[in-house]
Design a protein around this motif. Structure first.
Motif, PDB file in Angstrom:
ATOM      1  N   UNK A   1      41.293 -34.385 -83.640  1.00  0.00           N
ATOM      2  CA  UNK A   1      42.233 -35.367 -83.101  1.00  0.00           C
ATOM      3  C   UNK A   1      41.673 -36.774 -83.265  1.00  0.00           C
ATOM      4  N   UNK A   2      42.499 -37.682 -83.759  1.00  0.00           N
ATOM      5  CA  UNK A   2      42.056 -39.056 -83.967  1.00  0.00           C
ATOM      6  C   UNK A   2      42.021 -39.804 -82.640  1.00  0.00           C
ATOM      7  N   UNK A   3      40.945 -40.510 -82.389  1.00  0.00           N
ATOM      8  CA  UNK A   3      40.778 -41.218 -81.121  1.00  0.00           C
ATOM      9  C   UNK A   3      41.208 -42.669 -81.243  1.00  0.00           C
ATOM     10  N   UNK A   4      41.941 -43.124 -80.253  1.00  0.00           N
ATOM     11  CA  UNK A   4      42.347 -44.520 -80.194  1.00  0.00           C
ATOM     12  C   UNK A   4      41.320 -45.313 -79.394  1.00  0.00           C
ATOM     13  N   UNK A   5      40.908 -46.449 -79.931  1.00  0.00           N
ATOM     14  CA  UNK A   5      39.929 -47.306 -79.253  1.00  0.00           C
ATOM     15  C   UNK A   5      40.589 -48.625 -78.892  1.00  0.00           C
ATOM     16  N   UNK A   6      40.492 -49.000 -77.627  1.00  0.00           N
ATOM     17  CA  UNK A   6      41.062 -50.269 -77.166  1.00  0.00           C
ATOM     18  C   UNK A   6      39.948 -51.291 -76.956  1.00  0.00           C
ATOM     19  N   UNK A   7      40.151 -52.482 -77.508  1.00  0.00           N
ATOM     20  CA  UNK A   7      39.184 -53.571 -77.414  1.00  0.00           C
ATOM     21  C   UNK A   7      39.911 -54.844 -77.004  1.00  0.00           C
ATOM     22  N   UNK A   8      39.231 -55.698 -76.263  1.00  0.00           N
ATOM     23  CA  UNK A   8      39.761 -57.030 -75.979  1.00  0.00           C
ATOM     24  C   UNK A   8      39.037 -58.040 -76.852  1.00  0.00           C
TER      25      UNK A   8
END
Length: 267
Positions: A1-8
């Motif tokens: 499963x592809x992981x989503x990464x959230x960055x500011x």
């Protein structure tokens, strides 16, 4: 499963943008239009993630992104796109929907390091005979937002910019998606400034775009959006035009076919 990464990330004027990254491969940035945030392009991003590093972000003033500027300026959003491109490695292909498509084209016109541009139904005015909002709609939107009237700003944009009938807006206000729309109201002046729908699209500037461009529209969309898309394709040297059968402006809700078109173009 592809992981989503959230960055500011922080842009030129100190604004913080929420940026999501998913997938692997060459970077592709996806940008939604009015009343959209990174969640509305997430499904399209998931369709592309097997072949690309897909980047989505909340445009300033909506979702989890703030807006530190003193006024609404198209330059603010161009600076934001530049910051997102820098975040993904300094070069990227970019897709935009509606006013997001106009933003992508503006980025290309300003010489940002964009490899390829794909747009779906840019919200330009291509025909001087089509209905147009009055030029003061931007100032009235700002006035309503300054007064804290997000509902009023949402109604004004839908009615005078998009052309939604009053009885349809009344039904929308009673629906479950209205709070989502109202939450995006503070960013609506940017959508209006990008598109300047009270005047004809800037063909002389669009003609100066030097990167490959794909312009796409659905054959069930409004005549104005179809005309604007066709005009972009006819104006940018070497641009491609694609028509999606049975599709309209809500294509992001049914992204599979669009993802296949974009994967071929960006690949």
């Amino acid at each position: 499963m592809t992981t989503n990464i959230t960055t500011n990330i922080t842009t030129k004027d100190g604004t913080t943008l929420a940026v999501d990254t998913i997938g692997q491969g060459a970077p592709v940035i996806l940008i939604g239009g009015a009343f959209n945030d990174r969640s509305t392009v997430a499904e399209l991003g998931a369709e592309l993630a097997s072949g690309f590093t897909v980047v989505t972000y909340d445009r300033r003033g909506r979702g989890a992104s703030d807006d530190r500027s003193d006024d609404y300026l198209v330059a603010n959003e161009i600076d934001d796109l530049a910051a997102v491109i820098e975040h993904v490695g300094g070069e990227a292909s970019v897709f935009g929907h509606s006013s997001g498509a106009v933003l992508v084209l503006e980025g290309a016109m300003h010489g940002l390091p964009i490899d390829r541009v794909a747009v779906y139904e840019p919200s330009y005015c291509a025909d001087e005979n089509q209905p147009k909002p009055p030029a003061d709609v931007h100032d009235r939107l700002k006035g309503l937002l300054t007064a804290g009237d997000r509902d009023g700003a949402t109604e004004l944009f839908l009615g005078e910019v998009v052309g939604v009938p009053a009885e349809v807006i009344a039904g929308m206000k009673a629906g479950e998606t209205w709070p989502f729309l109202v939450d995006k109201a503070p960013s609506l002046p940017y959508d209006v400034l990008l598109s300047t729908p009270w005047q004809l699209m800037p063909l002389d500037r669009i003609a100066g775009i030097k990167v490959p461009v794909l312009a796409v529209y659905g054959d069930q969309t409004s005549p104005g959006l179809a005309a604007a898309t066709k005009m972009v394709a006819a104006t940018v040297p070497g641009a491609e035009l694609r028509v999606m059968a049975g599709e309209d402006h809500a294509v992001l809700q049914r992204p599979t076919a669009l993802a296949a078109i974009l994967a071929k173009f960006f690949g």
